[in-house]
Design an enzyme around this catalytic site. Structure first.
Site, mmCIF file in Angstrom:
data_model
loop_
_atom_site.group_PDB
_atom_site.id
_atom_site.type_symbol
_atom_site.label_atom_id
_atom_site.label_comp_id
_atom_site.label_asym_id
_atom_site.label_seq_id
_atom_site.Cartn_x
_atom_site.Cartn_y
_atom_site.Cartn_z
ATOM 1 N N PHE A 199 8.527 -0.198 2.431
ATOM 2 C CA PHE A 199 7.154 -0.428 2.005
ATOM 3 C C PHE A 199 6.400 -1.256 3.048
ATOM 4 O O PHE A 199 6.998 -1.945 3.880
ATOM 5 C CB PHE A 199 7.098 -1.113 0.633
ATOM 6 C CG PHE A 199 7.768 -2.460 0.553
ATOM 7 C CD1 PHE A 199 7.057 -3.635 0.785
ATOM 8 C CD2 PHE A 199 9.115 -2.562 0.218
ATOM 9 C CE1 PHE A 199 7.662 -4.877 0.688
ATOM 10 C CE2 PHE A 199 9.738 -3.803 0.116
ATOM 11 C CZ PHE A 199 9.009 -4.960 0.350
ATOM 12 N N SER A 230 0.824 -1.217 0.000
ATOM 13 C CA SER A 230 0.000 0.000 0.000
ATOM 14 C C SER A 230 0.853 1.260 0.000
ATOM 15 O O SER A 230 0.477 2.261 -0.609
ATOM 16 C CB SER A 230 -0.937 0.012 1.209
ATOM 17 O OG SER A 230 -0.203 -0.131 2.417
ATOM 18 N N HIS A 231 1.973 1.249 0.695
ATOM 19 C CA HIS A 231 2.871 2.401 0.771
ATOM 20 C C HIS A 231 4.264 1.953 0.351
ATOM 21 O O HIS A 231 4.741 0.904 0.792
ATOM 22 C CB HIS A 231 2.957 2.957 2.199
ATOM 23 C CG HIS A 231 1.647 3.420 2.768
ATOM 24 N ND1 HIS A 231 0.597 2.570 2.989
ATOM 25 C CD2 HIS A 231 1.237 4.643 3.167
ATOM 26 C CE1 HIS A 231 -0.423 3.250 3.494
ATOM 27 N NE2 HIS A 231 -0.065 4.500 3.613
ATOM 28 N N ASN A 232 4.913 2.754 -0.466
ATOM 29 C CA ASN A 232 6.280 2.425 -0.885
ATOM 30 C C ASN A 232 7.029 3.739 -1.106
ATOM 31 O O ASN A 232 6.644 4.537 -1.965
ATOM 32 C CB ASN A 232 6.253 1.596 -2.168
ATOM 33 C CG ASN A 232 7.624 1.065 -2.547
ATOM 34 O OD1 ASN A 232 8.577 1.148 -1.773
ATOM 35 N ND2 ASN A 232 7.736 0.517 -3.746
#
Length: 351
Positions: free
Chosen positions: A114, A101-103
């Protein structure tokens, strides 16, 4: 439609609206009308302002925020060390995973960070190992949550709060524990599927989900309230693009805290409003930091002033701050979809 101005030029109404979207989005059938009542504006005024803020890139989305772990998924923060010339290609490989979802690129030897999640029937460590090999990373460290002290991003758009302002966290590990005690029913899963994703900009944004599930407005709201009370649903909220919103210095402060003090320090750190995430995580020989606190500040000087304050308050002398660089991916997870199994098949993990 006229676009909303840059964050530094927002009108007081827009500033307060953004705070309401982040902190107090109502679980209601006509949420924009309720926000309008609070702000002395019409429903139409609120919706038009949100559309402008979306068009200006400040509002990323308005959506349900679920607790990944409470829903039964296994998750972890992962730190990778990647040769600088390979960083973008490595990030592209990581981004293809449906549970990432986040990187972000961060300014550190471990330069690619991430978050990844997998459904309970899949092997998280195996997925990370595949990403490690496929990305060409030099090393990868899994940093799963040992204890969560806080999870809630609320950026002060009015500028009323000092960087060291304190408030009660909106969502903590206590709420998560409720969800971990009882698995979701199949009806709960269908509800999550129906309401996840960006809410449509209409006066009754939950109507499409109600139609999909064949539920009345009151029944749908009641079931969402049940998910919230059970710790599965954190809240509905507006998600902002930090830099577009004027918060250009986002630093992940990491601390080496003696084990016997880590719980108490984490609980107290979570009270600082500028800290959105606060977790206890494992350490490694090449990673001595066990307490993570994500700080959102308008300037690096402001961020560093809080870090210095926290180091003094808690008598901590081994710490670092990893600032966000390139945002390679930022997306809300879509739960209970076949995407994970499809990824496994593509990587020859299933027959």
């Amino acid at each position: 439609m006229t676009l909303a101005p840059a964050a530094s030029q927002l009108k007081p109404f827009e500033q307060e609206l953004l705070n309401q979207l982040q902190d107090s989005f109502p679980l209601a059938w006509r949420p924009f009308a309720e926000i309008g009542e609070r702000l002395g504006a019409s429903e139409a005024d609120v919706m038009e302002a949100i559309e402008g803020l979306r068009a200006a890139g400040i509002v990323r989305e308005i959506s349900a925020i679920f607790d990944t772990r409470a829903l039964g998924y296994r998750s972890s923060l992962v730190a990778m060390r990647v040769a600088p010339e390979r960083l973008e290609s490595a990030a592209a490989v990581v981004n293809e995973h449906p549970g990432v979802s986040h990187n972000y690129r961060r300014h550190h030897n471990f330069n690619l960070w991430f978050t990844i999640a997998v459904p309970p029937h899949l092997d998280l460590e195996k997925h990370v190992a595949i990403l490690h090999e496929a990305s060409g990373a030099e090393s990868a460290r899994l940093l799963p949550t040992i204890r969560m002290f806080k999870l809630a991003v609320t950026l002060d758009m009015k500028g009323d709060r000092a960087i060291d302002h304190q408030s009660k966290p909106l969502y903590t590990g206590h709420e998560r524990e409720k969800g971990l005690k009882q698995p979701l029913t199949e009806g709960d899963v269908e509800l999550v599927r129906a309401v996840q994703g960006d809410l449509p900009m209409r006066s009754d944004p939950l109507q499409p989900a109600a139609e999909t599930l064949g539920l009345s407005p009151d029944k749908l709201l009641g079931r969402l309230a049940h998910l919230k009370e059970g710790g599965y649903l954190q809240r509905f909220a507006g998600i902002l693009r930090h830099r577009k919103a004027g918060f250009g210095s986002n630093g992940m402060a990491v601390w080496a805290v003696p084990e016997e003090r880590a719980g108490a320090v984490g609980e107290e750190m979570a009270n600082f409003t500028s800290i959105s995430h606060c977790y206890l995580r494992p350490t490694y020989e090449d990673w001595p930091y066990n307490l993570f606190s994500m700080i959102h500040a308008r300037t690096r000087k402001e961020c560093e002033s809080l870090v210095t304050d926290l180091a003094g308050r808690f008598d901590l002398d081994t710490y670092d701050v990893l600032y966000s660089g390139t945002e390679f991916k930022m997306a809300r997870l879509r739960y209970f979809t076949p995407a994970w199994d499809e990824w496994e098949r593509a990587h020859s993990l299933t027959s």
